[in-house]
Design a protein around this motif. Sequence first.
Motif, PDB file in Angstrom:
ATOM      1  N   SER A  11      -6.190  -4.618 153.079  1.00 46.44           N
ATOM      2  CA  SER A  11      -5.341  -5.345 154.003  1.00 46.44           C
ATOM      3  C   SER A  11      -5.327  -6.812 153.635  1.00 46.44           C
TER       4      SER A  11
ATOM      5  N   ASP B 205      -9.013  -6.824 160.765  1.00 47.71           N
ATOM      6  CA  ASP B 205      -8.066  -5.725 160.872  1.00 47.71           C
ATOM      7  C   ASP B 205      -8.649  -4.538 161.610  1.00 47.71           C
TER       8      ASP B 205
ATOM      9  N   THR C 272      -3.924  -2.447 163.160  1.00 46.56           N
ATOM     10  CA  THR C 272      -4.704  -1.910 162.031  1.00 46.56           C
ATOM     11  C   THR C 272      -6.066  -1.382 162.456  1.00 46.56           C
TER      12      THR C 272
ATOM     13  N   ARG D 153      -6.563   3.633 160.890  1.00 39.94           N
ATOM     14  CA  ARG D 153      -5.831   3.858 159.645  1.00 39.94           C
ATOM     15  C   ARG D 153      -5.643   5.352 159.390  1.00 39.94           C
TER      16      ARG D 153
ATOM     17  N   HIS E  30       4.999  -3.382 150.889  1.00 44.52           N
ATOM     18  CA  HIS E  30       3.839  -3.388 151.777  1.00 44.52           C
ATOM     19  C   HIS E  30       2.532  -3.561 151.007  1.00 44.52           C
TER      20      HIS E  30
ATOM     21  N   ARG F 235      -2.598  -5.938 151.102  1.00 49.06           N
ATOM     22  CA  ARG F 235      -1.734  -5.106 151.918  1.00 49.06           C
ATOM     23  C   ARG F 235      -1.140  -5.969 153.011  1.00 49.06           C
TER      24      ARG F 235
ATOM     25  N   SER G  63       0.192  -6.165 156.214  1.00 47.76           N
ATOM     26  CA  SER G  63       0.223  -5.279 157.374  1.00 47.76           C
ATOM     27  C   SER G  63       1.108  -5.790 158.492  1.00 47.76           C
TER      28      SER G  63
ATOM     29  N   ALA H 150       1.081   0.006 158.147  1.00 52.94           N
ATOM     30  CA  ALA H 150      -0.310  -0.455 158.124  1.00 52.94           C
ATOM     31  C   ALA H 150      -1.259   0.533 158.786  1.00 52.94           C
TER      32      ALA H 150
END
Length: 532
Positions: A45, A99, A105, A108, A165, A173, A175, A327
């Motif tokens: 992330s 995250d 997030t 996941r 992304h 990443r 998100s 995300a």
Amino acid sequence: MSRESLEGATELDQVTSAPITPRLVSIAPTPLIVSAPPSQFHSPSLSRSPLLTATDHAGGGAGGATKTPNKSRPTSRFITPLGSPIRKALRLTKLDPQDAWLPITESRNGNAYYAAFHTLCSGIGIQALILPVSFTFLGWTWGVICLTLAFIWQLYTLYLLVQLHENHETGIRYSRYMQLASATFGDKLSKLLASFPIMYLSGGTCVALIVLGGSTCKMFYQTLCGCTDKPLTNVEWYLVFTCGAVLLSQLPNLNSIAGVSLIGAITAVGYCTLIWVVSVTRGTLPHVSYDPVRAKKEVDKVFDLLNALGILAFAFRGHNLILEIQATMPSSEKHPSRVPMWRGVKVAYLIVAICLFPLAIAGYWAYGNRIPENGGMLAAVYAFHSRDVARSVLGLMSFFVIVNAVSSFQIYGMPMFDDMESEFTTRFKRPCPWWLRVIIRAMFGYGCFFVAVAIPFLSSVAGLVGAIAIPVTFAHPCFMWLKFRKPNKYSPTWWLNWSLGIAGMVLSAVLSAAGVYVVIDTGLKVSFFKPH
């Protein structure tokens, strides 16, 4: 014993007692190994700092990773260049422990099904019901052409966002939409170009949903009881809807509302299908006309056409949520999240097309130029068919609209919850306690209720504000692709993205000018705390 013998014995003991490590690590200072929280494994992330300190990461131990940072560890920075052999060998990505504490997030465990539910729930809304209004200005031919082009355009930019992304070169990443915008335009420029439109698309949509849901609750009650009295005022109906939305908003994260989004998607498809099927089965209205509406002044004609294009553009929303939805999925080098995400998006937008195109075409065929500008198809069914359509059908239609509005409130409010909770986690370096999370979400919900009651004329300038938000869907993804993927100069992809990006910005500017003109020409009835 000689010095050489002692050194040899020491080396032998180290070899036999310590685990064997790659020779590559010995050529550089060994970085402090960090472990991600359980929900973050294989889920790179975006870090809010280019280089993360060890104290910012979740600590790991013999018992596994924990969610709270280990403050007893010394501060250390992983300063290995991103393209170095060490990074390629260890295949580390930048992990932000925050995250694991934020609603978007926190989990996941998403998949293609969840992506389809969220995308469909956010992609179909009440704005689709006014699509036939644009046909009254454009006519049959240009109406169908412009609707098709707008659908293809936004589907292409959606594909770009899904592909952007994950950045495999840097291990980042993105998100959230604002994170990708900041990486593209810079922190200062992104706040100007993207921050306000995204806030409007999230908070403004929630305000509009309260107005729509409260009004439809009133219609639903009157349809069921068959009376026209007013046991509750408009403000009280708004409050009833808001209480339900706030209660449902206590679900912790974006993955936890997948079932809610599924129900919202089903009800959206349900009321769209019911409305156009009822309109077609009842046939066209007497003396219906399909001649495009033309104003007397040339300036008014131009702005009417721009208003029609704006209606088409506003019908496609939800791009500000795509990165957030993606995300919620696990991701690794072998199994990147873009694969299941795009699979879910394709299914969702196939259903969106099946809903929007019949709704626009059948609605214009049934009502022609007599389609109400306020309320669109839903208002038309109640205005022209309230006596010849079964009360159960009208009640089911209203019920579907209410449920979809409550469900959409959750997914559009989630980025705002995430942003508010991030302020706490950034400052205190720990997850938001449950009681504070309840307060934050209740404050947001009732804050939107206050705005809906205090500024009822907000819908009069919604077209103007919506025009400002158009680049989020049609322009920004093209510039983001040019920034990160760097296609060959003057190649077809280069020309396509530059053309679409510039066209989206120009469309936004022109529609904003048209919105200002309409407000000035028609006047703005300012009435605080007097919802209609």
